[in-house]
Design a protein around this motif. Structure first.
Motif, PDB file in Angstrom:
ATOM      1  N   GLY A  23      78.056  16.780  22.543  1.00 28.23           N
ATOM      2  CA  GLY A  23      77.745  17.121  21.153  1.00 28.23           C
ATOM      3  C   GLY A  23      78.178  15.975  20.259  1.00 28.23           C
ATOM      4  N   ALA A  24      79.027  16.280  19.284  1.00 28.05           N
ATOM      5  CA  ALA A  24      79.507  15.247  18.359  1.00 28.05           C
ATOM      6  C   ALA A  24      80.735  14.517  18.898  1.00 28.05           C
ATOM      7  CB  ALA A  24      79.835  15.878  17.001  1.00 28.05           C
ATOM      8  N   GLU A  62      78.645  14.227  35.670  1.00 29.59           N
ATOM      9  CA  GLU A  62      78.334  14.103  34.243  1.00 29.59           C
ATOM     10  C   GLU A  62      77.450  12.873  34.089  1.00 29.59           C
ATOM     11  OE1 GLU A  62      78.879  16.123  31.933  1.00 29.59           O
ATOM     12  OE2 GLU A  62      80.574  17.351  32.580  1.00 29.59           O
ATOM     13  N   GLU A  63      76.305  13.053  33.476  1.00 29.81           N
ATOM     14  CA  GLU A  63      75.394  11.921  33.302  1.00 29.81           C
ATOM     15  C   GLU A  63      75.774  11.150  32.037  1.00 29.81           C
ATOM     16  OE1 GLU A  63      70.599  11.135  33.031  1.00 29.81           O
ATOM     17  OE2 GLU A  63      71.343  13.025  33.855  1.00 29.81           O
ATOM     18  N   PRO A  64      75.978   9.837  32.144  1.00 27.81           N
ATOM     19  CA  PRO A  64      76.296   9.054  30.935  1.00 27.81           C
ATOM     20  C   PRO A  64      75.207   9.219  29.878  1.00 27.81           C
ATOM     21  CG  PRO A  64      76.633   7.740  32.910  1.00 27.81           C
ATOM     22  CD  PRO A  64      75.940   8.993  33.351  1.00 27.81           C
ATOM     23  N   THR A  65      75.621   9.308  28.627  1.00 26.84           N
ATOM     24  CA  THR A  65      74.653   9.372  27.530  1.00 26.84           C
ATOM     25  C   THR A  65      73.983   8.018  27.362  1.00 26.84           C
ATOM     26  OG1 THR A  65      76.206  10.898  26.460  1.00 26.84           O
ATOM     27  CG2 THR A  65      74.344  10.142  25.157  1.00 26.84           C
TER      28      THR A  65
END
Length: 251
Positions: A23-24, A62-65
């Protein structure tokens, strides 16, 4: 000694400018990290600094943004990559043991060997028993998780990961849920793996393990790597003020 087929030299993992937002919340802020075969990289830092997220980005739980993750030279953030195959070569052990309560220690290990690697029952059992012996639990092969101590359950979880013959092992605070008297047996198992040349990334608060077993110490703070070097040297002469403050609280 078990042969995991791991590389003894060369880069196993490379992270390039990895960012991760939830999210943020900006958890990882452009990390660059290279891990070579045979290294034991110990990752420490305050709560919320991004340690577990870093670990999970290595095998794309967890996939990197943004950014890329390379494993054995292959960009595994590429959508065309078979992640299931990659993950068979990257073992991960969590704080929670994640054992199936209705299966024995042996059954917990053979399940993935038969279903993922497609080994026959005989070969799977043979490999499972070898890994139980490796972690000192061959006599517990027919025991269910409820019949095992926390330390024994964690060692079964390690044996389960090792049975896949990974090239890399990730450990995410694997002793933090254990009673103090059970911590040593798990750390001893991890120490033996390090001595055998397994490439490892270990998120932990066990500073003695970091100093004596780690070949590199990575200190994370606020989503960035603030210190990276030889454990004894960086703990003796920390250059980063936040690292100095952290050490004063944990040592």
């Amino acid at each position: 000694m078990t042969d995991y087929g791991g590389s003894s030299d060369g880069t196993i993992v490379r992270l390039e400018r990895v960012h991760k937002w939830f999210g943020a919340l900006h958890v990882l802020k452009g990390l660059d990290l290279e891990i070579c075969g045979g290294e034991v990289v110990v990752v420490i830092g305050p709560s919320g600094s991004g340690k577990s997220t870093l670990l999970r980005c290595i095998n794309l739980l967890e996939e990197p943004t943004m950014g890329k993750v390379f494993f054995q030279g292959q960009d595994i953030t590429d959508v065309r990559v078979n992640l299931n195959k990659v993950r068979t070569e990257i073992g991960i052990v969590f704080q929670a043991f994640n054992l199936f309560p209705h299966k024995t220690a042996m059954g917990n290990i053979t399940l993935a060997l038969e279903q993922v690697l497609k080994l026959d029952a005989g070969e799977a059992s043979e490999r499972a028993m070898a890994e139980l012996k490796h972690v000192g639990l061959e006599e517990k092969a027919d025991s269910y998780p409820s019949q095992l101590s926390g330390g024994q359950q964690q060692r079964v979880a390690i044996a389960r990961a090792l049975a896949m013959r990974p090239k890399l092992m990730l450990f995410d605070e694997v002793t933090s849920a254990l009673d103090p008297e059970l911590v040593k047996e798990v750390l001893d198992t991890m120490t033996r793996l390090a001595e055998e040349g397994m490439t490892m990334v270990v998120v932990t608060h066990e500073m003695g393990f970091a100093r004596e077993v780690g070949t590199r110490l990575v200190f994370m703070n606020d989503g960035l790597i603030a210190e990276d070097g030889d454990p004894k040297q960086v703990m003796q002469n920390p250059t980063d003020e936040r690292f100095r403050s952290f050490l004063s609280h944990v040592l």
